[in-house]
Design a protein around this motif. Structure first.
Motif, PDB file in Angstrom:
ATOM      1  N   THR A 107      -9.315   8.764   0.979  1.00 52.24           N
ATOM      2  CA  THR A 107     -10.511   8.396   1.741  1.00 52.24           C
ATOM      3  C   THR A 107     -11.777   9.074   1.196  1.00 52.24           C
ATOM      4  N   CYS A 109       2.801  11.981   4.648  1.00 54.52           N
ATOM      5  CA  CYS A 109       1.458  12.032   4.062  1.00 54.52           C
ATOM      6  C   CYS A 109       0.941  13.442   3.870  1.00 54.52           C
ATOM      7  N   TRP A 129      -0.150   5.300  -0.958  1.00 57.14           N
ATOM      8  CA  TRP A 129      -0.188   6.166   0.234  1.00 57.14           C
ATOM      9  C   TRP A 129       0.643   7.436   0.005  1.00 57.14           C
ATOM     10  N   GLY A 183      -1.992   9.896   0.384  1.00 53.47           N
ATOM     11  CA  GLY A 183      -2.169  10.000   1.838  1.00 53.47           C
ATOM     12  C   GLY A 183      -3.629   9.808   2.230  1.00 53.47           C
ATOM     13  N   THR A 184      -4.080  10.560   3.235  1.00 59.71           N
ATOM     14  CA  THR A 184      -5.461  10.364   3.706  1.00 59.71           C
ATOM     15  C   THR A 184      -6.499  10.816   2.678  1.00 59.71           C
ATOM     16  N   GLU A 197      -2.486   2.319   7.898  1.00 58.57           N
ATOM     17  CA  GLU A 197      -2.594   2.615   6.463  1.00 58.57           C
ATOM     18  C   GLU A 197      -1.737   1.741   5.562  1.00 58.57           C
ATOM     19  N   VAL A 198      -0.569   1.295   6.032  1.00 58.87           N
ATOM     20  CA  VAL A 198       0.218   0.446   5.118  1.00 58.87           C
ATOM     21  C   VAL A 198       0.415  -0.972   5.646  1.00 58.87           C
ATOM     22  N   MET A 239       7.036   7.662   5.502  1.00 58.97           N
ATOM     23  CA  MET A 239       5.830   7.524   4.658  1.00 58.97           C
ATOM     24  C   MET A 239       5.039   8.841   4.747  1.00 58.97           C
ATOM     25  N   ALA A 253       0.817  -1.223   0.000  1.00 64.31           N
ATOM     26  CA  ALA A 253       0.000   0.000   0.000  1.00 64.31           C
ATOM     27  C   ALA A 253       0.850   1.272   0.000  1.00 64.31           C
ATOM     28  N   TYR A 254       2.196   1.103   0.123  1.00 59.09           N
ATOM     29  CA  TYR A 254       3.064   2.265   0.347  1.00 59.09           C
ATOM     30  C   TYR A 254       2.994   3.286  -0.798  1.00 59.09           C
ATOM     31  N   LEU A 284      -0.337   5.611  11.858  1.00 55.65           N
ATOM     32  CA  LEU A 284      -0.641   5.368  10.444  1.00 55.65           C
ATOM     33  C   LEU A 284       0.209   4.280   9.780  1.00 55.65           C
TER      34      LEU A 284
END
Ligand code: PTT
Ligand code: SF4
Length: 620
Positions: A245, A294, A237, A241-242, A498-499, A292, A233-234, A494
């Motif tokens: 969503t 974001c 991302w 980033g967010t 997230e990842v 990572m 998922a990196y 995160l």
């Protein structure tokens, strides 16, 4: 003192203009770790019940944890906590900032500020040297300007936390900011700082953070950074980033739209992650020690802020885009930039603006009373009203108190569309279709924020609207992991969320840093302790507790969605009640949400019992 912690707490009394260094109690460190744990312990023990949150007596706590600032993925975070002027209960926020790393390097786990300075001031910490300096020249300027000025004076590597005009004007939905694009402390932490006449905290450190096993920590850190980068998922991302969503929330009928009346928005693609990436993004930024990053830095293409840049996150864009009916990204970005410069919480700003727009739409308020041409999608009018909030001008003064107080003042049924729990505005997930997420908001220890449990992700994966004890167990596990562990070890959650960075890394990090051999089971006991102590604090401040304080807004129960694939959906009251019963039972609280004596004893919180018995009767 073990490694990981510095073992020191800096106390600054602004009324007396004095600071003193105290030892961190090693037992408290093991029982509460740091961050939120340390903050609630100090607030419980030191704050006189009923203290006015904006009085000099409130404590403003900047707290790191044993993992903060170490060479480990995404460790550059800090908790900012106080009794909240917005909710009257426990309030905190989490901010990514150089100040967190610098504070540890200066030799402190936390700074606890009390009192009120006579004139606008700032605290400057350079290792053992602590000064309270005048900040008269910075009072009234934006957070961006203050950041620039302080960087000029103390250098680019200095950790800097500042408030803007919103915090200075005691706007109850104001935050503390850092580095033009990081903000923390939704429940009015900016106003608490403003009430102390404290414009900024600057910190520079040059010491080594003590570690139990530096070699092992270096080995783990190197491996962990590699692991984060290797995740599938990196790449995506890093690109969005967010912001990804927005599309996800639209697809799953969770995107707050028109003050949470709907959960899908016709113009979502114009304000989504894809549009952001293709049209507006110019660069990337992150918190210290993060590989990572974001922070999406985007350029405003038209309007009064044309050519300027701003950092976009999902919450801000949803609350000031779809929730206001705005599909013009330039206006969303302008609102976002304004909230950061003024130090206004972008989530609550979107909420109060949407509330006022619905009030006008329903005829509860007239446009003349509001003072601007307020209607869905009108970016310029929203920005004008946001400025009135920050300056407490006209109707802006009412909204500056937050949506709950504004609704109570307006009356006439306005409470029915004020979207808050315990006084904190709901963050950006619509819950008409999400029973578990509604419970996550209902039981969050600071009011309606998603920090403690982003349960909607489980509901999307495993099915919506399921009322089962197993779901509540998962919810508590999530709260204890996010709101308990990440907020007290104080590191960014995160990488895990997230990842897919594995949770099993964290006890290893903790062992190398502190020498403590803790399993996740041990860590969850610490989380339980923190949750029950926060609940006790709320009960003491409110003089009791009732179930309806853990209830989501009536809109989600009474007014079904009318658009999208889930049209017709609303929350079921009986199911919510049942889930809440299970929640209380699993936490060891009684049927009114009050911790049982046996639970308090089990968690080593027996000292809370006599205090609580002054305001409620406790069950065994
Ligand atoms: C957080 C809340 C969030 S949560 C967002 S966007 W998010 C909003 N950001 C604001 C902002 O920006 N400017 C502004 N004026 N107001 C804002 N209000 C809103 O505040 C943030 C990231 C994000 S982006 C999230 S989810 C994660 N939050 C973490 C957390 O809570 N704990 C933790 N251990 N790690 C976290 N990692 C992520 O950090 P609050 P930040 Mg924030 C500009 O403060 O009060 O907790 O509310 O800290 O440094 O900006 O990073 O889609
Ligand atoms: Fe900061 Fe984002 Fe990195 Fe977390 S993932 S530390 S919020 S840049």
């Amino acid at each position: 003192m073990r490694g990981g912690w510095t073992g020191k707490i800096l106390r600054v009394d602004l009324s007396r203009g004095k600071s003193v260094v105290q030892d961190l109690d090693p037992k408290a460190a093991v029982e509460f770790l740091g961050g939120r744990g340390l903050a609630i312990k100090a607030l419980w023990e030191e704050l006189r019940p009923g203290t006015d949150p904006l009085s000099p007596d409130n404590l403003l706590i900047f707290a790191t944890g044993p993992l903060t600032g170490l060479t480990l993925p995404s460790s550059g975070k800090m908790v900012i906590a106080a009794k909240s002027p917005l909710t009257g209960g426990y309030g905190d926020g989490n901010i990514g900032t150089k100040a967190s790393v610098q504070l540890k390097k200066a030799g402190y786990d936390a700074v606890i500020v009390s009192g009120k300075a006579e004139e606008p001031s700032m605290i400057v910490i350079e290792d053992d040297n602590v000064e309270i300096k005048s900040a008269k020249d910075l009072w009234g300027v934006t957070t961006y300007k203050a950041q620039d000025e302080l960087e000029k004076e103390y250098g680019k590597n200095a950790g800097i936390l500042v408030i803007g005009p919103a915090g200075e004007n005691l706007v109850k939905i104001s935050v503390v900011t850092s580095e033009k694009g990081r903000a923390g402390g939704r429940p009015g932490m900016g106003a608490v700082m403003g009430s102390k006449n404290l414009k900024a905290l600057v910190v520079k450190g040059s010491k080594e953070i003590p570690l139990d096993n530096p070699k092992e920590l270096a080995r783990l850190g190197a491996e962990a950074y590699k692991d984060v980068k290797s995740k599938e998922a990196y790449d995506f991302w890093i690109r969005q980033g967010t912001m990804m969503t927005i599309e996800w929330a639209q697809e799953n009928s969770a995107l707050p739209t028109y003050n949470f009346n709907e959960a899908v928005f016709e113009g979502f693609d114009k304000i989504g992650g894809n549009a952001m990436e293709k049209i507006y993004k110019v660069s990337q930024k992150g918190c210290p020690n993060c590989n990572m990053p974001c922070g999406n830095i985007t350029e405003i293409k038209e309007g009064p802020s044309e050519g300027r840049t701003t950092e976009l996150d999902y919450e801000n864009v949803a609350m000031n885009g779809s929730n206001l009916g705005i599909d013009n990204m330039n206006w969303v970005m302008s609102l976002n930039l304004y909230s950061d410069e003024a130090g206004l919480d972008a989530i609550s700003m979107g909420s109060v603006l949407a509330f006022a727009t619905e009030a006008v739409e329903k005829g509860v308020l007239s446009k003349e009373e509001v003072g601007v041409n307020l209607e869905w999608g009108n970016g310029p009018a929203m920005l004008e009203l946001a400025k009135m909030i920050v300056n407490r001008e006209g109707f802006g003064d009412t909204l500056a108190e937050g949506v709950a107080r504004a609704a109570a003042k307006i009356g006439n049924g306005a409470e029915r569309f004020a979207m808050h729990i315990k006084g904190l505005e709901v963050s950006a997930y619509d819950c008409h279709a999400y029973l578990g997420m509604a419970l996550a908001y209902g039981t969050s220890p600071i009011g309606a924020h998603h920090k403690d449990a982003w349960f909607i992700s489980i509901e999307v994966r495993e099915g919506r609207g399921v009322a089962s004890k197993e779901r509540v167990e998962k919810l508590i596990w999530m709260q204890n992991t996010r709101g308990g562990f990440f907020e007290s070890s104080v590191t960014c959650r995160l990488p895990w969320v997230e990842v897919g960075f594995d949770l099993e890394w964290y006890p290893k990090f903790l062992k190398a840093a502190t020498g403590l051999d803790m399993t996740w089971e041990d860590l969850y006991i610490i989380s339980d302790r923190i949750y029950s102590l926060i609940r006790a604090f709320w009960i003491r401040e409110k003089g009791g507790w009732t179930r309806n304080m853990d209830y989501p807004p009536v809109k989600w129960f009474e007014q079904p969605l009318t658009k999208g694939p889930l049209a017709g959906t609303k929350l079921d009251r009986d199911s919510y009640n049942q889930m809440l019963d299970w929640y209380y039972e699993l936490r060891g609280w009684d049927s009114n949400g009050i911790p049982r004596k046996s639970t308090l004893r089990k968690l080593g919180l027996e000292y809370v019992i006599p205090e609580l018995e002054k305001v409620v009767s406790l069950s065994e």
